[in-house]
Write a protein that holds these residues in place. Structure first.
Motif, PDB file in Angstrom:
ATOM      1  N   ASN A  24      14.915  10.754   1.811  1.00 32.67           N
ATOM      2  CA  ASN A  24      14.249  11.630   0.854  1.00 32.67           C
ATOM      3  C   ASN A  24      12.778  11.719   1.267  1.00 32.67           C
ATOM      4  OD1 ASN A  24      12.679  12.500  -1.452  1.00 32.67           O
ATOM      5  ND2 ASN A  24      14.490  12.155  -2.724  1.00 32.67           N
ATOM      6  N   GLY A  25      12.358  12.899   1.718  1.00 28.05           N
ATOM      7  CA  GLY A  25      11.008  13.051   2.267  1.00 28.05           C
ATOM      8  C   GLY A  25       9.903  12.677   1.307  1.00 28.05           C
ATOM      9  N   TRP A  26      10.057  13.030   0.001  1.00 26.39           N
ATOM     10  CA  TRP A  26       9.009  12.716  -0.975  1.00 26.39           C
ATOM     11  C   TRP A  26       8.838  11.214  -1.146  1.00 26.39           C
ATOM     12  CZ3 TRP A  26       5.756  16.351  -2.042  1.00 26.39           C
ATOM     13  CH2 TRP A  26       6.169  17.686  -2.019  1.00 26.39           C
ATOM     14  N   LEU A  27       9.943  10.506  -1.120  1.00 22.01           N
ATOM     15  CA  LEU A  27       9.834   9.050  -1.256  1.00 22.01           C
ATOM     16  C   LEU A  27       9.239   8.406  -0.004  1.00 22.01           C
ATOM     17  CD1 LEU A  27      13.139   8.074  -3.105  1.00 22.01           C
ATOM     18  CD2 LEU A  27      10.845   8.494  -4.043  1.00 22.01           C
ATOM     19  N   VAL A  28       9.491   8.992   1.165  1.00 21.33           N
ATOM     20  CA  VAL A  28       8.868   8.493   2.404  1.00 21.33           C
ATOM     21  C   VAL A  28       7.351   8.621   2.312  1.00 21.33           C
ATOM     22  CG1 VAL A  28       8.606   8.890   4.876  1.00 21.33           C
ATOM     23  CG2 VAL A  28      10.888   8.933   3.848  1.00 21.33           C
ATOM     24  N   VAL A  29       6.884   9.812   1.852  1.00 24.51           N
ATOM     25  CA  VAL A  29       5.437  10.029   1.693  1.00 24.51           C
ATOM     26  C   VAL A  29       4.863   9.051   0.672  1.00 24.51           C
ATOM     27  CG1 VAL A  29       3.683  11.669   0.937  1.00 24.51           C
ATOM     28  CG2 VAL A  29       5.578  12.434   2.395  1.00 24.51           C
ATOM     29  N   LEU A  30       5.626   8.855  -0.430  1.00 20.00           N
ATOM     30  CA  LEU A  30       5.161   7.933  -1.467  1.00 20.00           C
ATOM     31  C   LEU A  30       5.029   6.517  -0.913  1.00 20.00           C
ATOM     32  CD1 LEU A  30       4.436   7.425  -4.427  1.00 20.00           C
ATOM     33  CD2 LEU A  30       6.897   7.091  -4.887  1.00 20.00           C
ATOM     34  N   SER A  31       5.979   6.103  -0.085  1.00 20.24           N
ATOM     35  CA  SER A  31       5.906   4.754   0.493  1.00 20.24           C
ATOM     36  C   SER A  31       4.677   4.590   1.380  1.00 20.24           C
ATOM     37  CB  SER A  31       7.183   4.456   1.286  1.00 20.24           C
ATOM     38  OG  SER A  31       7.262   5.260   2.456  1.00 20.24           O
ATOM     39  N   LEU A  32       4.335   5.650   2.148  1.00 23.89           N
ATOM     40  CA  LEU A  32       3.143   5.604   3.000  1.00 23.89           C
ATOM     41  C   LEU A  32       1.870   5.520   2.159  1.00 23.89           C
ATOM     42  CD1 LEU A  32       1.852   5.725   5.787  1.00 23.89           C
ATOM     43  CD2 LEU A  32       1.978   8.224   5.671  1.00 23.89           C
ATOM     44  N   LEU A  33       1.848   6.286   1.059  1.00 26.88           N
ATOM     45  CA  LEU A  33       0.677   6.243   0.174  1.00 26.88           C
ATOM     46  C   LEU A  33       0.513   4.868  -0.456  1.00 26.88           C
ATOM     47  CD1 LEU A  33       0.961   9.721  -1.618  1.00 26.88           C
ATOM     48  CD2 LEU A  33      -0.632   9.053   0.203  1.00 26.88           C
ATOM     49  N   ILE A  34       1.625   4.256  -0.841  1.00 25.97           N
ATOM     50  CA  ILE A  34       1.561   2.909  -1.421  1.00 25.97           C
ATOM     51  C   ILE A  34       0.990   1.926  -0.398  1.00 25.97           C
ATOM     52  CG2 ILE A  34       2.976   0.949  -2.158  1.00 25.97           C
ATOM     53  CD1 ILE A  34       2.556   2.895  -4.364  1.00 25.97           C
ATOM     54  N   ALA A  35       1.478   1.985   0.834  1.00 27.27           N
ATOM     55  CA  ALA A  35       1.002   1.073   1.883  1.00 27.27           C
ATOM     56  C   ALA A  35      -0.476   1.299   2.176  1.00 27.27           C
ATOM     57  CB  ALA A  35       1.829   1.255   3.159  1.00 27.27           C
ATOM     58  N   THR A  36      -0.880   2.581   2.228  1.00 28.00           N
ATOM     59  CA  THR A  36      -2.283   2.895   2.513  1.00 28.00           C
ATOM     60  C   THR A  36      -3.191   2.443   1.378  1.00 28.00           C
ATOM     61  OG1 THR A  36      -1.629   4.815   3.838  1.00 28.00           O
ATOM     62  CG2 THR A  36      -3.900   4.756   3.037  1.00 28.00           C
ATOM     63  N   GLY A  37      -2.795   2.717   0.142  1.00 26.99           N
ATOM     64  CA  GLY A  37      -3.613   2.313  -1.004  1.00 26.99           C
ATOM     65  C   GLY A  37      -3.762   0.813  -1.090  1.00 26.99           C
ATOM     66  N   ALA A  38      -2.657   0.092  -0.882  1.00 25.95           N
ATOM     67  CA  ALA A  38      -2.722  -1.367  -0.922  1.00 25.95           C
ATOM     68  C   ALA A  38      -3.617  -1.905   0.189  1.00 25.95           C
ATOM     69  CB  ALA A  38      -1.313  -1.950  -0.803  1.00 25.95           C
ATOM     70  N   SER A  39      -3.547  -1.285   1.375  1.00 26.00           N
ATOM     71  CA  SER A  39      -4.386  -1.720   2.492  1.00 26.00           C
ATOM     72  C   SER A  39      -5.858  -1.489   2.198  1.00 26.00           C
ATOM     73  CB  SER A  39      -3.978  -0.976   3.764  1.00 26.00           C
ATOM     74  OG  SER A  39      -2.635  -1.241   4.106  1.00 26.00           O
ATOM     75  N   MET A  40      -6.208  -0.326   1.648  1.00 27.69           N
ATOM     76  CA  MET A  40      -7.607  -0.027   1.321  1.00 27.69           C
ATOM     77  C   MET A  40      -8.143  -1.030   0.301  1.00 27.69           C
ATOM     78  SD  MET A  40      -7.577   4.148   1.150  1.00 27.69           S
ATOM     79  CE  MET A  40      -9.263   4.195   0.530  1.00 27.69           C
ATOM     80  N   MET A  41      -7.331  -1.314  -0.721  1.00 32.41           N
ATOM     81  CA  MET A  41      -7.784  -2.262  -1.714  1.00 32.41           C
ATOM     82  C   MET A  41      -7.941  -3.651  -1.106  1.00 32.41           C
ATOM     83  SD  MET A  41      -6.160  -3.344  -5.370  1.00 32.41           S
ATOM     84  CE  MET A  41      -4.922  -4.338  -4.561  1.00 32.41           C
ATOM     85  N   ALA A  42      -7.012  -4.044  -0.238  1.00 31.74           N
ATOM     86  CA  ALA A  42      -7.104  -5.360   0.407  1.00 31.74           C
ATOM     87  C   ALA A  42      -8.341  -5.449   1.293  1.00 31.74           C
ATOM     88  CB  ALA A  42      -5.841  -5.616   1.230  1.00 31.74           C
ATOM     89  N   PHE A  43      -8.658  -4.377   2.028  1.00 34.13           N
ATOM     90  CA  PHE A  43      -9.847  -4.372   2.867  1.00 34.13           C
ATOM     91  C   PHE A  43     -11.112  -4.488   2.009  1.00 34.13           C
ATOM     92  CE2 PHE A  43      -7.631  -1.856   6.486  1.00 34.13           C
ATOM     93  CZ  PHE A  43      -7.048  -3.041   6.916  1.00 34.13           C
ATOM     94  N   ARG A  44     -11.093  -3.828   0.856  1.00 34.04           N
ATOM     95  CA  ARG A  44     -12.258  -3.926  -0.038  1.00 34.04           C
ATOM     96  C   ARG A  44     -12.418  -5.343  -0.548  1.00 34.04           C
ATOM     97  NH1 ARG A  44     -16.633  -3.522  -0.951  1.00 34.04           N
ATOM     98  NH2 ARG A  44     -17.759  -2.287  -2.475  1.00 34.04           N
ATOM     99  N   VAL A  45     -11.322  -5.990  -0.891  1.00 32.99           N
ATOM    100  CA  VAL A  45     -11.380  -7.374  -1.354  1.00 32.99           C
ATOM    101  C   VAL A  45     -11.879  -8.283  -0.220  1.00 32.99           C
ATOM    102  CG1 VAL A  45     -10.018  -9.328  -2.186  1.00 32.99           C
ATOM    103  CG2 VAL A  45      -9.605  -7.038  -3.089  1.00 32.99           C
ATOM    104  N   ALA A  46     -11.429  -8.002   1.013  1.00 30.14           N
ATOM    105  CA  ALA A  46     -11.900  -8.781   2.158  1.00 30.14           C
ATOM    106  C   ALA A  46     -13.407  -8.638   2.316  1.00 30.14           C
ATOM    107  CB  ALA A  46     -11.187  -8.325   3.429  1.00 30.14           C
ATOM    108  N   GLY A  47     -13.923  -7.437   2.023  1.00 32.75           N
ATOM    109  CA  GLY A  47     -15.372  -7.242   2.072  1.00 32.75           C
ATOM    110  C   GLY A  47     -16.090  -8.097   1.054  1.00 32.75           C
ATOM    111  N   PHE A  48     -15.517  -8.220  -0.152  1.00 40.03           N
ATOM    112  CA  PHE A  48     -16.103  -9.097  -1.160  1.00 40.03           C
ATOM    113  C   PHE A  48     -16.075 -10.548  -0.687  1.00 40.03           C
ATOM    114  CE2 PHE A  48     -14.750  -5.900  -4.632  1.00 40.03           C
ATOM    115  CZ  PHE A  48     -15.949  -5.229  -4.491  1.00 40.03           C
TER     116      PHE A  48
END
Length: 583
Positions: A24-48
């Motif tokens: 299901n293409g929409w769910l594939v895109v959603l999975s990528l967005l979840i991974a990207t969002g979690a990574s951005m937040m983790a990188f921000r926490v690493a900065g702290f």
């Protein structure tokens, strides 16, 4: 061994048919967005975490960030699994599903620990990428083992290896991007954070979908009547919502921890600045853009005699003498209007008005700062009273010293022990002695070495060298050539001056003009010689002991010199001898 491999891998020549699924293409895109969002937040926490000085607080940040990123990886994996549709009924084993999150958590902690460092070597980068990629891969394949379906699940060995390699390579690239962008570009932090998060999100999703290519489902096609695609979408959205909520809670927790850290750091900094402000030796006065005093430290109280409570809220010109006070407000207005400053950032010596009315010499340095939308000016004042008193005392002592030197008989000097006798100091009497001004000697326009009589140069050098070698003072007489060409005799009394290590640094001494004395002695010597030749001379002491007689006396008395020296005078004998000599 082959049987064990065949249980996990689908080897070539397997007789059973492979079942193909689709996404299901929409769910594939959603999975990528979840991974990207979690990574951005983790990188921000690493900065702290990177900014934290306390190791325990730093580890708490890393653990929270690892929980968020690990949860993002886990959510991405199961949304990706829900996006994959098979012609069979699929459900998941609960405990195995939960355990599959552990490798993702550990991989996230390793990644964040690396990102929280200031620098990272290539070896550590590769090592970290290997651990992170392997952790993501282990999480994925553990999660796949949680699948429960009537189909047999196996893996293509080549795609399996490719999935691990992809995971490691993309993890290395993601870590490099996080460090490399800051060094090679000047792009804004938000852009770098987005690129880094997208790269890590692609690494997570890329490994998952590469690993799904390795999956081989074997069995008979049987589409269950209860299978509903809508249910998968609803489950994926629920997981997404839970992930977002958890991420929000995690991020709020991190912000709260960061705020608490900043609060205590602010308190610590405030206490430190307050201690510096209160204990500073120099006076510190802060004013706003209107010239109103907002801070006045104890040293300023000591220097100017005012209590802080008496001057806070007043205009700074109340601490200035009238000559400066009447121009201050206009100067401040012009500066705020034009930005042209003549005293800000530059130290200068001025006078301030003491509480009792007398003027205090100070050194004033003014700095400018911006607090929110208000300009503040900070003045640092140093009391110069003691320095001025010391300078005045030194001037008086120097005047006394020069008066003493100038009134001393002879020429006082200080020179180097070199072939030119280079002059460091010489009193003004040197002009009368040699015809040259003292400045001409100290500026090396003329030297003692050039004026010493040529016949005395070697003699003077030898006497001074031997005395310095023996570390003894010396008294020596020699000649100078005056500026007018005449010869001047001097008597020099001097000694070498040594430093703490015993090294000779210069010669101090006094030269007295003995030219007239030498001339008078020459005249006296000539007179005595003439007298000695014209009359009989006998010198004796108070006891009548003969000390010296000349030839005329010996001729007159008839005695030999050795008969008279140290003998008492015997007038009768001399008379008798004299008469016999005459007869």
């Amino acid at each position: 061994m082959l049987d064990r491999l065949s249980y996990f891998f689908i080897l070539q020549g397997h007789p059973e048919a492979l079942i193909q699924g689709h996404y299901n293409g929409w769910l594939v895109v959603l999975s990528l967005l979840i991974a990207t969002g979690a990574s951005m937040m983790a990188f921000r926490v690493a900065g702290f975490a990177k900014r934290e000085r306390d190791p325990w607080t730093r580890q708490r940040f890393l653990m929270i960030g690892a929980f968020a990123l690990g949860g993002g990886i886990w959510s991405m994996h199961f949304i990706g699994m829900l996006a994959f549709e098979l012609p069979a009924e699929v459900h998941y084993h609960g405990l195995t599903t939960l355990l599959s999150a552990l490798p993702g958590f550990l991989a996230s902690w390793v990644a964040l620990d690396l990102l929280a460092r200031d620098q990272i070597s290539k070896r550590i980068l590769l090592y970290g990428g290997l651990l992170v990629g392997s952790g993501i891969g282990l999480m994925h394949y553990t999660g796949m083992e949680a699948m429960r379906t009537e189909l047999k699940l196996g893996y293509d060995p080549y795609w399996f290896a490719a999935s691990i390699i992809v995971a490691v390579l993309l993890a290395v690239i993601a870590l490099w991007v996080r460090f490399g962008l800051a060094r090679i570009t000047v792009m804004p932090f938000s852009v770098r954070l987005s690129i880094s998060g997208l790269t890590m999100g692609c690494a997570i999703a890329g490994m998952h979908y590469t690993a799904m290519l390795a999956a081989r489902f074997v069995g008979e096609v049987h589409i269950p009547e209860s299978q509903d695609v809508t249910h998968h979408i609803e489950m994926a959205l629920l997981i997404t919502l839970v992930t977002i909520v958890i991420s929000g809670v995690v991020f709020a927790t991190v912000l709260l921890m960061r705020y608490k850290t900043l609060y205590w750091q602010g308190k610590e900094t405030s206490a430190r600045l307050s201690a510096i402000f209160d204990t500073a030796v120099d006076g510190i006065i802060t004013i706003d853009s209107l010239g109103t005093i907002s801070a006045f430290n104890p040293s300023a109280e000591r220097i100017l005699g005012w209590e802080a409570v008496d001057v806070l809220g007043k205009n700074i010109k109340s601490l200035m003498p009238e000559v400066h006070a009447r121009h201050h407000d206009q100067y401040l207005k012009n500066y705020l209007k034009t930005g042209h400053a003549s005293i800000i950032g530059v130290g200068r010596e001025v006078e301030a008005l003491h509480k009792d009315g007398h003027l205090v010499p100070i050194r004033l340095a003014i700095g400018e700062t911006q607090v929110q939308d208000q300009k503040l000016f900070v003045g640092f004042i140093t009391d110069l009273t003691q320095r001025r008193e010391m300078e005045q005392a030194l001037l008086e002592r120097e005047h006394q010293y020069r008066t003493l030197i100038n009134n001393m008989p002879g020429v006082t000097f200080r020179c180097r022990f070199d072939e030119h006798w280079t002059v460091l100091f010489v009193s003004t009497q040197v002009k009368e002695l040699l015809g040259w001004e003292s400045d001409e000697f100290t500026e090396a326009n003329v030297t003692f070495g050039a004026l010493i009589h040529p016949e005395d140069v070697e003699y003077v050098w030898n006497v001074v060298s031997n005395s310095i070698l023996d570390d003894k003072p010396w008294v020596i007489e020699y000649r100078f050539i005056h500026r007018d060409g005449t010869t001047r005799w001097v008597s020099e009394s001097a000694s070498g001056v040594r430093d703490g290590q015993g090294e000779l640094i210069w010669i101090d001494g006094v030269m007295v003009d003995i030219t007239e004395s030498k001339r008078q002695n020459a005249i006296l010597s000539g007179v005595l010689s003439a007298v000695n030749k014209a009359v009989a001379v006998c010198e004796y002491d108070r006891n009548g002991q003969i000390l010296r007689v000349n030839e005329n006396f010996l001729t007159l008395t008839g005695f030999l010199e050795n008969e008279l020296l140290h003998q008492p005078i015997r007038c009768s004998m001399m008379i008798v001898r004299a008469s016999l000599y005459i007869n």
